[in-house]
Motif scaffolding. Structure first.
Motif, mmCIF file in Angstrom:
data_model
loop_
_atom_site.group_PDB
_atom_site.id
_atom_site.type_symbol
_atom_site.label_atom_id
_atom_site.label_comp_id
_atom_site.label_asym_id
_atom_site.label_seq_id
_atom_site.Cartn_x
_atom_site.Cartn_y
_atom_site.Cartn_z
ATOM 1 N N ASN A 137 -64.185 3.896 5.990
ATOM 2 C CA ASN A 137 -63.207 3.684 7.213
ATOM 3 C C ASN A 137 -61.588 4.445 7.079
ATOM 4 N N VAL A 138 -61.196 4.947 7.959
ATOM 5 C CA VAL A 138 -60.203 5.669 7.832
ATOM 6 C C VAL A 138 -59.621 6.208 6.250
ATOM 7 N N ALA A 140 -59.598 9.341 5.310
ATOM 8 C CA ALA A 140 -58.540 10.463 5.512
ATOM 9 C C ALA A 140 -57.100 9.952 5.487
ATOM 10 N N ASP A 186 -70.241 5.848 12.062
ATOM 11 C CA ASP A 186 -68.804 6.534 12.260
ATOM 12 C C ASP A 186 -68.558 6.218 13.741
ATOM 13 N N PRO A 188 -65.233 7.918 15.366
ATOM 14 C CA PRO A 188 -63.873 8.686 15.483
ATOM 15 C C PRO A 188 -63.341 7.790 16.710
ATOM 16 N N THR A 259 -57.401 18.508 10.171
ATOM 17 C CA THR A 259 -58.479 17.747 10.766
ATOM 18 C C THR A 259 -58.356 16.675 11.641
ATOM 19 N N LEU A 260 -57.635 16.005 11.849
ATOM 20 C CA LEU A 260 -57.364 14.973 12.818
ATOM 21 C C LEU A 260 -56.624 15.066 13.991
ATOM 22 N N ASP A 269 -60.405 8.612 11.519
ATOM 23 C CA ASP A 269 -61.849 8.645 11.114
ATOM 24 C C ASP A 269 -62.420 7.227 10.883
ATOM 25 N N TYR A 270 -62.611 6.403 11.908
ATOM 26 C CA TYR A 270 -63.003 5.100 11.814
ATOM 27 C C TYR A 270 -64.703 4.929 11.396
ATOM 28 N N ARG A 271 -64.723 4.038 10.616
ATOM 29 C CA ARG A 271 -66.276 3.922 10.224
ATOM 30 C C ARG A 271 -66.423 2.207 10.471
#
Length: 279
Positions: A137-138, A140, A186, A188, A259-260, A269-271
């Motif tokens: 999770n997050v 990046a 994932d 996002p 990228t974000l 970049d949530y998981r």
């Protein structure tokens, strides 16, 4: 929850996606009229109210006094308590324990205390329905934060807990609960605020990453005091702390922009780890 300086107005105004995404977790809970439900990490109470709308009797708990005060103001007919789930004791059993986007703020070493509370709070046929940050999770964002702080000489330990299913399932089941459903996925997540979205997100949730920055400035304040420094020196030190934090945030944005950031919106970049467990 513990470890962060929570601003309930900022939380509601800029980070409404938290409870909006939590609607599907309430659907998974499927609260029934007359059931007793404990909402762990209730924040400002929006999902607690959603659960109550089903006819369930719900109690919301949160470690943040500010969050609980806001929840009480928004939903005066509901029950909210300032409490730490690691030491909470229910006065009578609950049919379900619910939690959305909260448990990852609690250090991993303390999750056996969390799960013990949950198991003790549940009735003989009770269920535990939860979602929180899962492995990766997050990543990046946190990797960029740690790298930029490390480059400036600050020691940073990742403060949040994002387990995998394989790690968390045996912890759940060691407390007498059976894991009946689990999913790591994932998600996002667009952040509000346009160009400032990532900075606002870190400002809301990332205080612990900057603890060493603040400690260094406090130590500088003490040294100045010992040299009989005046108020202007304290103000200058506060400016240095703000400048250093802003420099880190700008560098993190530069790292992640390719990228974000899509030109209008930051997408985190949530998981998520979602599960249901029961007796």
């Amino acid at each position: 929850m513990p470890g962060n300086d929570w601003d309930p107005d900022d939380y509601d105004d800029r980070h409404g996606f938290v409870h909006e995404h939590g609607q599907s977790v309430v659907d998974l809970l499927d609260p029934q009229p007359g059931e007793r439900v404990l909402d762990v990490g209730c924040g400002t109470g929006h999902l607690t109210a959603e659960i109550a709308d089903s006819g369930a009797e719900v109690v919301g708990i949160d470690a943040s006094a500010e969050m609980v005060a806001q929840a009480r103001d928004a939903y005066p007919d509901l029950t909210f308590e300032q409490a730490d789930v690691r030491s909470y004791t229910a006065d009578r059993p609950f049919d379900a324990v619910f939690s959305n986007a909260a448990l990852h703020w609690i250090p991993g070493d303390d999750h056996d205390a969390v799960l013990s509370t949950v198991a003790d709070a549940l009735s003989e046929t009770g269920r535990f329905v939860a979602e929180f940050g899962g492995a990766g999770n997050v990543a990046a964002i946190t990797d960029a934060l740690v790298a930029e702080l490390d480059a400036r000489g600050y020691e940073v330990d990742h403060p949040w807990y994002f387990p995998s299913i394989g790690e968390y399932a045996p912890r759940v089941e060691s407390h007498g609960l059976e894991l009946r459903f689990s999913r790591l996925f994932d998600r996002p997540t667009p952040l509000d605020g346009g160009e400032d979205g990532l900075r606002n997100w870190i400002g809301m949730f990332g205080d612990e990453f900057f603890a060493d920055v603040e400690d260094d400035e406090r130590n500088a304040d003490v040294e100045d005091d010992e040299r009989n420094a005046d108020v202007e020196d304290d103000e200058r030190n506060a400016d240095v702390e703000d400048d250093e934090r802003n420099a880190v945030l700008s560098a993190v944005e530069d790292r992640l922009r390719p990228t974000l950031f899509d030109g209008d919106t930051w997408v985190a970049d949530y998981r998520r780890l979602r599960f249901v467990a029961g007796r």
